[in-house]
Scaffold this motif. Sequence first.
Motif, mmCIF file in Angstrom:
data_model
loop_
_atom_site.group_PDB
_atom_site.id
_atom_site.type_symbol
_atom_site.label_atom_id
_atom_site.label_comp_id
_atom_site.label_asym_id
_atom_site.label_seq_id
_atom_site.Cartn_x
_atom_site.Cartn_y
_atom_site.Cartn_z
ATOM 1 N N GLY A 229 3.355 -31.510 45.800
ATOM 2 C CA GLY A 229 3.055 -32.527 44.783
ATOM 3 C C GLY A 229 4.209 -32.697 43.811
ATOM 4 N N VAL B 171 1.112 -41.203 42.714
ATOM 5 C CA VAL B 171 0.437 -40.701 43.925
ATOM 6 C C VAL B 171 0.362 -39.180 43.887
ATOM 7 C CG1 VAL B 171 0.647 -40.491 46.441
ATOM 8 C CG2 VAL B 171 1.061 -42.692 45.340
ATOM 9 N N CYS C 32 -2.118 -37.864 41.093
ATOM 10 C CA CYS C 32 -3.524 -38.110 41.434
ATOM 11 C C CYS C 32 -3.965 -37.251 42.619
ATOM 12 C CB CYS C 32 -3.727 -39.594 41.760
ATOM 13 S SG CYS C 32 -3.550 -40.643 40.306
ATOM 14 N N THR C 33 -3.105 -37.166 43.654
ATOM 15 C CA THR C 33 -3.487 -36.390 44.835
ATOM 16 C C THR C 33 -3.631 -34.905 44.495
ATOM 17 O OG1 THR C 33 -2.195 -37.944 46.152
ATOM 18 C CG2 THR C 33 -2.875 -35.914 47.237
ATOM 19 N N ALA D 229 -6.693 -34.378 42.406
ATOM 20 C CA ALA D 229 -7.934 -34.492 43.180
ATOM 21 C C ALA D 229 -8.153 -33.257 44.043
ATOM 22 C CB ALA D 229 -7.867 -35.746 44.061
ATOM 23 N N LEU D 230 -7.074 -32.768 44.689
ATOM 24 C CA LEU D 230 -7.224 -31.592 45.558
ATOM 25 C C LEU D 230 -7.600 -30.342 44.759
ATOM 26 C CD1 LEU D 230 -4.280 -32.152 48.077
ATOM 27 C CD2 LEU D 230 -6.728 -32.200 48.581
#
Lengths: 242, 292
Positions: free
Chosen positions: A184, A197, A200-201, A204-205
């Motif tokens: 990330g 991106v 957020c990714t 979220a994970l």
Amino acid sequence: MDTSPDLLLSALWLTAKIISYGTLGLFLVSQGNPREVRGAAIIFNYLNAIPPTAIFRWRKPDALHKRGGYEVTVYNSTTDEEEAKPAIFHPIRFSPTYPLWPKKGPQPKSVMKQRAMLNFLARLFFFIFFFLGSFSLLGWLAVTESWHWGVALEVLAVHQLAFARAYRYFVWLRGWLFAVIGIGVWVYLQGEVLTTVAVCTAGALVTISILGQWHMATSRRFQSMRDLEMGPFDPDRWKRPW
Amino acid sequence: MGGGDEAAPKPEVVSNQITQGTVFGPVVQAGAFTGQIHYHYGDERRPLDLPALRLWIDRIKADYFAMVEDTGDRAGVTHLEPINLVRAGLDDAGPDSERRKDTIRRIIVVGIISYLARPCTPPDEPLPEQILLDLIVFALWPVVTAENLPMGWQGELAQITSPRLAALVEGSRAERRPRAEAFARAVANKSFSSAMATLFDDLADPHRGGALLTAMAIASGLPAPPVGRREGKRVAAWVLAIAGGAALAEAVGDRDTQAARIIVDVIANLPVDPSNAFNPTDPLDVIGWLLS
């Protein structure tokens, strides 16, 4: 995609900083979690209700009792016997208030009450400066600097809610989270739309991981599997190299 | 024969505090301290309450301070501060900083020394039960009779004796007019061997009651008690030797007696220092050490 070694090194350095500061921050914030403050108040009330002649002795962990804790000896006038029973609280070794609790020799109620008050004040300090402070800081950064800080605020909120409900730490219990943060950060450093991106990714994970572990820690199904050492709790699975 | 009155003598009506529900006079009491326990304290051998203890310690202190000044005894000077500390612990009007800590321990030490050092007629039968019972009563009676005690005194007392004994003292303090005889009877009704073991262990430790006991014993003209961590057995033997002397040998010569069992019960509860050669588990060993 920029795959230069310099960017890779920068990503590694930033990943190390995020993990170390994040771990320390979550630890400090958890010390001031409302559940901890409430627990400290319950301990004080419990000690306040104990008869003044009660004596507390620290018992080290042994084969029977895996956690160290206090044994309280109370005189029961009905049976005319001294009853020794475990106290309701167990100071945790890695807690910053652990050294406050006296462990040498028998301790009277007055000493234990004094330490319980110090423990409560310490928790209140953590609550005000770290719990409320971190939420305020992240909220302020999300409004004034970048909305990306809002993702960190959301992760912190989910983590603290899970901690309050399950009374466990969840961050870094899964090794793949390190990879998520590392990749990330590398994607984040690419810039432009990839920054959003990546944030957020990763957010979220991490959130899904916390929610999943929270569920595993509290659900009855997983509890019975843990007791029976089945499924994800089968000791044989832990021994496999993968 | 006009011996009708002699043949059927009128039964003597005994009116004392036994018949009235409280104890007075020598009685035989069933309970933990079974045996020939005397609950009556005569005028010359009566546990001192706190005001009387203050007067007694003031006299001891004045005599000892004068002696140290006259002789210039350097070793004696080291005991002056603990004696002052003990005296401050008995004084309601003493400085807060001196009264705040260890008040109960100081009172108990003075109570024990007042039992061992006051000149009076020794008990008729210096049984270990009697000595241990008297020791508890003399040590705790000033606590029972003290008007003002610091907050949390119950915990401090439980810490150096036991929760049960502390609860007993708390109950006696709640009475309107506590009596030493009734208190002794209440003590004798229960087993306090663990409390005695904890107390002797505390009095042996120089960082707890040991320094105070030594200073007060020397100021009172008693031999210095053994001091050292885990020397509780020696302190127990020291107390028994002073209070009972050689007569104890006869009393506990038979190891099946209650006296011997109480001694064994008390010393078995005390911690053992493996490096110390003196580690008696038999009352006869204690007596042998006393006599030697």
